[in-house]
Scaffold this motif. Structure first.
Motif, mmCIF file in Angstrom:
data_model
loop_
_atom_site.group_PDB
_atom_site.id
_atom_site.type_symbol
_atom_site.label_atom_id
_atom_site.label_comp_id
_atom_site.label_asym_id
_atom_site.label_seq_id
_atom_site.Cartn_x
_atom_site.Cartn_y
_atom_site.Cartn_z
ATOM 1 N N ARG A 33 0.753 -1.317 0.012
ATOM 2 C CA ARG A 33 -0.208 0.124 0.149
ATOM 3 C C ARG A 33 0.767 1.039 0.113
ATOM 4 O O ARG A 33 0.142 2.409 -0.133
ATOM 5 C CB ARG A 33 -1.117 0.019 1.186
ATOM 6 C CG ARG A 33 -1.666 -1.354 1.635
ATOM 7 C CD ARG A 33 -2.533 -1.573 2.670
ATOM 8 N NE ARG A 33 -3.588 -0.269 2.611
ATOM 9 C CZ ARG A 33 -3.984 0.456 3.407
ATOM 10 N NH1 ARG A 33 -3.533 0.433 4.849
ATOM 11 N NH2 ARG A 33 -4.908 1.331 3.374
ATOM 12 N N CYS A 72 4.340 -2.571 8.099
ATOM 13 C CA CYS A 72 4.516 -1.578 7.488
ATOM 14 C C CYS A 72 4.291 -0.314 8.648
ATOM 15 O O CYS A 72 3.198 -0.214 9.197
ATOM 16 C CB CYS A 72 3.693 -0.972 6.290
ATOM 17 S SG CYS A 72 3.842 0.464 5.674
ATOM 18 N N CYS A 93 1.696 2.807 7.377
ATOM 19 C CA CYS A 93 0.295 2.259 7.144
ATOM 20 C C CYS A 93 -0.427 1.479 8.231
ATOM 21 O O CYS A 93 -1.487 0.976 8.403
ATOM 22 C CB CYS A 93 -0.191 2.113 5.750
ATOM 23 S SG CYS A 93 0.210 0.379 5.106
HETATM 24 ZN ZN LIG Z 1 2.324 0.649 4.267
#
Ligand SMILES: [Zn+2]
Ligand SMILES: Nc1ncnc2c1ncn2[C@@H]1O[C@H](COP(=O)(O)OP(=O)(O)OP(=O)(O)O)[C@@H](O)[C@H]1O
Length: 756
Positions: A468, A484, A487
């Motif tokens: 993403r 991550c 996000c």
């Molecule tokens: Zn991410």
């Protein structure tokens, strides 16, 4: 100022006979305008004061708005004007001074007034709770109510409830309902029938202490005395001071003594602290020192406690108000002093919604309240130093550690072409071994959580990218996951390469988890304690950890910036900084300032007692001028150099910035919107003959894709503030109208502190 769009006094469409009462309300909406309503049925114009809350219909929902002004006309056609549903206050919850501050804030940050007021008010007030202090709701029998009321013939539960209420001539407190097995719904039904009513009674307020000190004060050293004397001389009027005191120099002691004098003068003190300083150590120091009513407003208090604290401050029942960023909006009945601890800290800037800077607003507030304000830090922001240089702040310096401890020594350890074992070079390992052998504690600082910042396939070169974001996912060993950090996306750690299916996947680089593991193997005889967001989600765990450290046995502490501030670790004599290079070659012009502050703050944890401390910094840039200056001549020499660079580059504090950010699901959409925004701004600059403003961009954000959205930005750089703000005011009203803005999420950040 802020008002609904279009000419304000256009001819009315409504019938000319009955003079209307039109309420202009600020609603919690991003739209930069006010909304017109009629007064609620039965509410007279004389009852309505600006600042009161009203419940209003809004589309299919109901919202709580704040009355800004009462008028007798509206541009909205009479037929479309809806009446407000309910007036919630008998007096405005926000005192005029705070209301003024909110108006100022909304205008300065170009944010909707309604939304600004929502950020400033405690959650429960936004939801319509009564804005009166420590009240209890009491349920009473209404005059003339009877158990034989025919409407109760088929409602045995209501009848039962009424009978219980009838036995309590002074009413039943809300708190006791469940104890008396009273059902809330039945009571509400009785209330609708007019058989019971609610009385809101206030508890008696507590006595004001007469002796403020619960603990003797330390005699101040000459530098501390001079600083305290200077602020004392400024009591009773607006004056800004910057207390630049090296770590451990006794800034907090100066605050405490000034607060005591504020209390003695019958005034209240507001103390803002960074989020990271919320540790029990900081708060305990205030609580131990004073017999005072302290109101706490920070992220760990619940909504009810927050409202109580807010009301106590407003009504003068709290003497000291301590809180994080948003506590800046706490009203005070008798303001006397404002203190901003660690004024350089980035957590004072809110990064979403209303993007305000609590330190900057605190100055506005101090001026409005006509009280002195004291900004304190061992590593003042370049903005504040600049303000001290140009005479806006009086500079007070503490150059020595209080209580005789020495400042730590710095060593730059060049790690070019040296092997790093989980981030640790050979000489660093030796230094750690020596310190532990001498019976002392070591603090290892690495500002990167997780096991390794990325996972690499040694066969095909696959890297663990986030699906993403334009970023790598971090390897977390304990949970066996890839995460991550931008996000929050989480995946199970793959066994084989998702691209070539082979098995040689290797974690690259080191985070705290990996360094912790390695240190445990290298030094099996000593405890290794990790402090970062992953390890300390539980409050008790953190407290336990600090207890271990305070006992003073040799151990290794490893952590991120959570370790850097506000703590006092007397037995730590070696601070090992594993990586300082990120701050020296980042695209963000503030990165070096932040790195320097972090290094000095972490270093400041060392050698706070008898044994002197040593700080070793691993770097590939051992001869970098900023790093040399910092380690050899200290933070203030670094800051002068950095300020000179900012001046020649035309960057803040020598210029003023505003950043328009946009993000969208499809590539190109955000840029499309920003292109139009840019043309609009150019037109406005031209029309209004505003000079000294540069438009830079639009460009893709440094991390273009994040959480599945494509992001871009347009930077406005101005040599003076006034024309910039004149442009922004007109520009935003037009931006709200742009059709291309509907498909994107956009926001304006005035005085952004990071450009991502
Ligand atoms: Zn991410
Ligand atoms: N006048 C004084 N005499 C003796 N000890 C003092 C004096 N002032 C402060 N101290 C002690 O020195 C230590 C450091 O003081 P304090 O925490 O106030 O410093 P600080 O400047 O706020 O530190 P930092 O910025 O590093 O958090 C504390 O243990 C404090 O009790």
């Amino acid at each position: 100022m802020l008002r609904s769009r279009g000419p304000l006094w256009s001819p009315r469409v409504s019938d000319a006979h009955s003079p209307d009462v039109i309420l202009r309300l600020a609603l919690p909406s991003p739209l930069r305008r006010l909304f017109d309503y009629r007064a609620p049925p039965g509410v007279a114009r004389a009852q309505l004061q600006p600042g009161m809350r009203l419940r209003v219909p809004f589309g299919r929902r109901e919202l709580i708005g704040i009355l800004i002004e009462v008028s007798d006309r509206s541009e909205v056609p009479a037929a479309k004007l809806k009446p407000a549903l309910e007036l919630l206050d008998a007096r405005a919850p926000l005192p005029p001074a705070l209301f003024k501050l909110c108006l100022w804030t909304a205008q300065y940050y170009q944010h909707s007034l309604g939304d600004t007021l929502s950020w400033a008010l405690p959650v429960l007030l936004r939801q319509g709770e009564p804005a009166e202090a420590r009240q209890e709701r009491f349920w009473h029998l209404a005059a003339g109510a009877s158990l034989d009321d025919p409407r109760l013939a088929r409602a045995p539960r209501q009848r039962q409830a009424l009978a219980t209420i009838a036995q309590h001539p002074h009413g039943v407190a809300q708190q006791l309902l469940s104890q008396l097995q009273l059902n809330r719904d039945s009571l509400e039904l009785l209330r609708e029938k007019g058989l019971v009513h609610i009385e809101v009674r206030r508890h008696a307020s507590s006595e004001r202490p007469t002796r403020w000190l619960a603990q003797p004060e330390l005699p101040l050293n000459p530098e501390q005395s001079a600083a305290a004397e200077a602020v004392r001389a400024g009591f009773g009027r607006f004056h800004a001071f910057l207390l630049a005191g090296v770590t451990g120099s006794g800034k907090t002691e100066v605050y405490l003594q000034l607060i005591r004098e504020t209390l003695e003068a019958g005034k209240q003190a507001l103390v803002l602290i960074p989020e990271i300083n919320l540790g029990p150590q900081t708060l305990a120091r205030f609580e131990k020192r004073f017999n005072a009513r302290i109101a706490l407003l920070h992220s760990n208090v619940n909504d009810r406690e927050r409202l109580d604290a807010w009301l106590a401050a407003r009504d003068g029942e709290a003497d000291i108000i301590i809180g994080t960023r948003s506590a800046l909006f706490t009203p005070m009945q008798r303001p006397g002093l404002i203190i901003i601890d660690e004024e350089h800290d980035a957590s004072y800037k809110q990064q979403e919604g209303l993007r305000y800077h609590a330190r900057d607003l605190a100055l506005v507030r101090a001026r409005q309240d006509n009280v002195p304000i004291l900004l304190g830090s061992a590593t003042p922001s370049l903005e504040s130093l600049h303000n001290a240089h140009n005479g806006r702040y009086a500079l007070l310096k503490l150059t020595q550690r209080a209580g005789g401890a020495q400042q730590p020594r710095f060593l730059r350890l060049d790690v070019k072409s040296r092997p790093l074992d989980s981030g640790l070079s050979g000489p660093m390992q030796q230094a750690i071994a020596q310190t532990l052998a001498a019976g002392q504690q070591v603090l290892v600082f690495l500002n990167r959580r997780g096991f390794a910042p990325t996972l690499l396939c040694h066969d095909c070169g696959w890297l663990s990218g986030c699906p993403r974001c334009d970023a790598r996912m971090t390897v977390h060993q304990r949970s066996n996951e890839l995460r991550c950090h931008h996000c929050g996306h989480v995946e199970a750690r793959p066994h084989s390469c998702p691209k070539c299916q082979r098995l040689d996947l290797r974690p690259v680089g080191a985070g705290t988890e990996r360094a912790e593991e390695r240190l445990g193997i290298l030094f099996p005889d000593y405890p290794v304690l990790r402090v970062d967001r992953d390890s300390t989600s539980r409050k008790e765990a953190m407290a336990q950890l600090f207890a271990t450290i305070q006992r003073g046995e040799p151990c290794i502490l490893i952590g991120t910036q959570m370790l850097a501030k506000g703590h006092h670790f007397p037995r730590v004599t070696l601070v090992a900084i594993l990586d300082a290079d990120g701050g020296l070659f980042s695209a963000d012009f503030r990165a070096s300032e932040r790195m320097a502050q972090l290094i000095v703050q972490v270093a400041g944890r060392a050698g706070r007692a008898e044994e002197p401390g040593k700080v070793i910094i691993q770097t590939h840039l051992a001869e970098h001028p900023l790093l040399v200056q910092l380690t050899e001549q200290g933070y203030f020499a670094f800051a002068e150099q950095a300020l000179a660079e900012r001046r020649s580059a035309g960057l803040p504090p020598f210029a003023h910035l505003a950043l328009l950010r946009a993000e969208a699901h499809k590539p190109g959409q955000a840029e499309g919107f920003l292109d139009q925004a840019c043309s609009l701004a150019e037109r406005l600059l031209d029309e209004r003959r505003l000079g000294g403003i540069e438009l830079l961009g639009p460009v893709p954000a440094p991390m273009e894709r994040r959480a599945g959205r494509y992001r871009a930005q347009l930077l406005l750089q101005a040599s003076a503030r006034a024309p910039l703000h004149r442009l922004l005011g007109a520009w935003l009203l037009e931006l709200e109208q742009l059709p291309s803005g509907r498909a994107v999420r956009w926001s304006l950040d005035v005085d952004p502190i990071d450009l991502f």
